[in-house]
Design a protein around this motif. Structure first.
Motif, mmCIF file in Angstrom:
data_model
loop_
_atom_site.group_PDB
_atom_site.id
_atom_site.type_symbol
_atom_site.label_atom_id
_atom_site.label_comp_id
_atom_site.label_asym_id
_atom_site.label_seq_id
_atom_site.Cartn_x
_atom_site.Cartn_y
_atom_site.Cartn_z
ATOM 1 N N UNK A 38 39.304 4.228 22.107
ATOM 2 C CA UNK A 38 40.017 2.943 22.149
ATOM 3 C C UNK A 38 40.932 2.823 23.375
ATOM 4 N N UNK A 39 41.254 3.969 23.984
ATOM 5 C CA UNK A 39 42.146 3.939 25.154
ATOM 6 C C UNK A 39 41.369 4.148 26.456
ATOM 7 N N UNK A 40 40.083 3.901 26.440
ATOM 8 C CA UNK A 40 39.278 4.213 27.631
ATOM 9 C C UNK A 40 39.734 3.394 28.840
ATOM 10 N N UNK A 41 39.819 4.038 30.017
ATOM 11 C CA UNK A 41 40.303 3.362 31.227
ATOM 12 C C UNK A 41 39.517 2.103 31.587
ATOM 13 N N UNK A 306 38.945 9.492 56.878
ATOM 14 C CA UNK A 306 39.727 9.377 55.642
ATOM 15 C C UNK A 306 39.742 10.706 54.893
ATOM 16 N N UNK A 307 40.822 10.925 54.157
ATOM 17 C CA UNK A 307 40.894 12.072 53.243
ATOM 18 C C UNK A 307 41.281 11.550 51.871
ATOM 19 N N UNK A 308 40.568 12.015 50.850
ATOM 20 C CA UNK A 308 40.905 11.668 49.472
ATOM 21 C C UNK A 308 41.441 12.902 48.759
ATOM 22 N N UNK A 309 42.497 12.728 48.006
ATOM 23 C CA UNK A 309 43.078 13.834 47.237
ATOM 24 C C UNK A 309 43.076 13.440 45.767
ATOM 25 N N UNK A 310 42.513 14.304 44.924
ATOM 26 C CA UNK A 310 42.526 14.044 43.484
ATOM 27 C C UNK A 310 43.898 14.315 42.905
ATOM 28 N N UNK A 311 44.300 13.485 41.963
ATOM 29 C CA UNK A 311 45.559 13.701 41.243
ATOM 30 C C UNK A 311 45.213 14.101 39.817
ATOM 31 N N UNK A 312 45.345 15.403 39.534
ATOM 32 C CA UNK A 312 45.059 15.905 38.187
ATOM 33 C C UNK A 312 46.333 15.852 37.354
ATOM 34 N N UNK A 313 46.157 15.959 36.052
ATOM 35 C CA UNK A 313 47.303 15.929 35.139
ATOM 36 C C UNK A 313 48.362 16.965 35.485
ATOM 37 N N UNK A 314 47.932 18.052 36.137
ATOM 38 C CA UNK A 314 48.879 19.117 36.528
ATOM 39 C C UNK A 314 50.033 18.553 37.361
ATOM 40 N N UNK A 315 49.753 17.506 38.128
ATOM 41 C CA UNK A 315 50.764 16.934 39.016
ATOM 42 C C UNK A 315 51.885 16.252 38.226
ATOM 43 N N UNK A 316 51.657 16.062 36.924
ATOM 44 C CA UNK A 316 52.661 15.438 36.058
ATOM 45 C C UNK A 316 53.553 16.493 35.373
ATOM 46 N N UNK A 338 44.844 4.613 34.734
ATOM 47 C CA UNK A 338 45.336 4.032 33.484
ATOM 48 C C UNK A 338 45.185 4.960 32.292
ATOM 49 N N UNK A 339 45.197 6.280 32.551
ATOM 50 C CA UNK A 339 45.120 7.232 31.429
ATOM 51 C C UNK A 339 46.534 7.498 30.928
ATOM 52 N N UNK A 340 46.687 7.534 29.616
ATOM 53 C CA UNK A 340 48.028 7.619 29.053
ATOM 54 C C UNK A 340 48.570 9.032 29.014
ATOM 55 N N UNK A 347 41.529 14.238 35.345
ATOM 56 C CA UNK A 347 41.609 13.380 36.539
ATOM 57 C C UNK A 347 42.377 12.101 36.197
ATOM 58 N N UNK A 348 43.583 11.993 36.735
ATOM 59 C CA UNK A 348 44.469 10.858 36.429
ATOM 60 C C UNK A 348 44.372 9.769 37.490
ATOM 61 N N UNK A 349 44.028 10.164 38.706
ATOM 62 C CA UNK A 349 43.968 9.201 39.804
ATOM 63 C C UNK A 349 43.635 9.922 41.095
ATOM 64 N N UNK A 350 43.721 9.204 42.189
ATOM 65 C CA UNK A 350 43.540 9.834 43.504
ATOM 66 C C UNK A 350 44.299 9.007 44.528
ATOM 67 N N UNK A 351 44.499 9.596 45.699
ATOM 68 C CA UNK A 351 44.985 8.771 46.800
ATOM 69 C C UNK A 351 44.157 9.057 48.040
ATOM 70 N N UNK A 352 44.142 8.079 48.925
ATOM 71 C CA UNK A 352 43.417 8.261 50.183
ATOM 72 C C UNK A 352 44.386 8.033 51.327
#
Ligand code: ATP
Ligand code: MG
Length: 381
Positions: A38-41, A306-316, A338-340, A347-352
């Motif tokens: 029910x909480x799917x991104x 460009x460089x992309x960096x993954x943002x894992x939950x660990x970063x929180x 949009x993961x709670x 994988x929570x997000x990424x930045x480039x």
């Protein structure tokens, strides 16, 4: 051809489905997502979210009734569901192509048929197969043939005894024992093939992993033009041989001796293709929508290194990262899914970060990551 504002169906509601939905929305399409969570991104932003299991006949019926075409964002969707849908509406990619990607044994046989190099390996169906296995496969990696992702279902093994223990741990399901490659680097190619058979590749990405999960992606890959071309051609050949319609990712190993080996394919957009959103004329998700709808494919040209960096939950771990440094940098773009709940490895997000060269973008990206999550940077592999 399927035109806006048709409804498009997506099996799976993770971040890949979400970024597809964003791209499809910007083109004027509507999207229906099937995902039990029910909480799917993707479900959170889709026009319709069917919260049901992937085998749920009623939900599949609803999807095929309401959608002009259906695609998928993950390879482990039951092949049977894809087959059922295909007899009721347009499904791209076809279930046969997805089935190849679902099974490492079939996948490797297919790569061999395509005349492509792969890591030396053996199929392990029974523990007994490990008795007679070639000694030069060690040290190796035992991989479950099915349902692995992000390095899950894999174990590094130094000898047959360790392989036997790992095989047992994996429930004695069919595995592949692969020789450990002395890697110079890893690269990947995202390729799209349209319903008209025309294929286009995105620029080759260089991928760095941490704990078996993609960490950083550098584009263009810092490899020779010959090797990059070889990777692009291999990806095109795979898409062609599968008569694939949709977006497909091909992962490769580059050995220290400069050999290119195919690792695996994913029948969908790929984490290593997220850079296309900010750095290419067309993103991999727009390309997915175009292929699904039978439109001409978009221009895949790279607009800037460009460089992309993954943002894992660990970063929180120390609380929500302070995003200011990203927003204050005009070359950086943040993407959150949009993961709670931020769990380690999730994988929570990424930045480039765009740069004048891949190296310059990498330096800036690493400085941004260190500023964002100091604790994470200190434990860098
Ligand atoms: P993902 O879903 O993230 O692509 P996966 O679980 O499907 O991962 P692989 O791609 O097979 O698994 O392996 C994950 C990573 O482990 C590879 O990208 C590579 O860094 C390392 N790896 C896998 N196989 C080998 C090998 N034979 N030799 C050296 N490194 C390997
Ligand atoms: Mg992989």
């Amino acid at each position: 051809m399927i035109f806006p504002d048709a409804m498009l169906g997506m099996l799976g509601g993770g971040q890949l489905g979400r970024m597809f939905t964003l791209a499809a929305h910007s083109m004027g399409y509507r999207v229906a997502v099937l995902d039990p969570d029910p909480l799917s991104p993707a479900g959170a932003i889709a026009d319709v979210h069917l919260k049901a299991a992937y085998q749920d006949r009623e939900a599949l019926q609803q999807l095929s009734d309401s959608c002009a075409a259906v695609t998928t964002e993950f390879e482990n969707v039951p092949a049977e569901s894809l087959r059922w849908l295909a007899s009721h509406c347009i499904v791209r990619p076809a279930s046969e192509a997805v089935a190849v990607a679902q099974d490492r044994v079939r996948e490797k046989a297919f790569f061999r048929d395509c005349g492509l190099g792969i890591a030396h390996s053996a199929v392990i169906d029974h523990a007994d197969d490990l008795v007679s296995v070639e000694a030069n496969l060690f040290p190796g990696i035992l991989k479950r043939a099915r349902f692995g992702y992000d390095g899950k279902g894999q174990a590094r093994v130094a000898n047959a005894d360790e392989a036997r223990a790992a095989f047992k741990k994996f429930g004695a399901d069919t595995c592949v024992l692969e020789k450990l490659i002395d890697l110079a680097c890893e690269v990947s190619v995202v390729v799209a093939r349209g319903a008209d058979g025309v294929a286009r590749v995105f620029p080759v990405a260089e991928n760095q992993h941490r704990h078996g999960i993609l960490d950083v992606c550098i584009v263009p890959a810092r490899v020779s033009a010959t090797l990059a071309q070889q990777a692009e051609q291999a990806a095109m050949r795979i898409a062609e041989r599968l008569r694939y319609v949709g977006v497909l990712a091909v992962e490769f190993f580059v050995t220290k001796s400069g050999e290119l080996l195919v690792n695996e394919i994913a029948p969908r957009p790929h984490n290593s293709g997220h850079y296309t959103i900010d750095a290419c004329a067309t993103s991999q998700f727009e390309q997915q929508a175009r292929a699904l709808c039978g439109l001409a494919l978009g221009d895949t040209r790279l607009l800037a290194p460009v460089v992309m960096v993954n943002l894992l939950g660990d970063a929180w771990a120390g609380g929500v990262p302070d995003w200011r440094c990203l927003f204050e940098n005009p070359r950086a773009k943040l993407h959150l899914y949009g993961k709670h709940e931020a769990r380690p490895g999730r994988k929570m997000g990424h930045f480039t970060v765009l740069g004048d060269s891949p190296d310059a973008a990498l330096v800036e990206a690493m400085a941004l990551r260190a500023a964002l999550c100091p604790a994470f940077a200190l434990t860098a592999a």
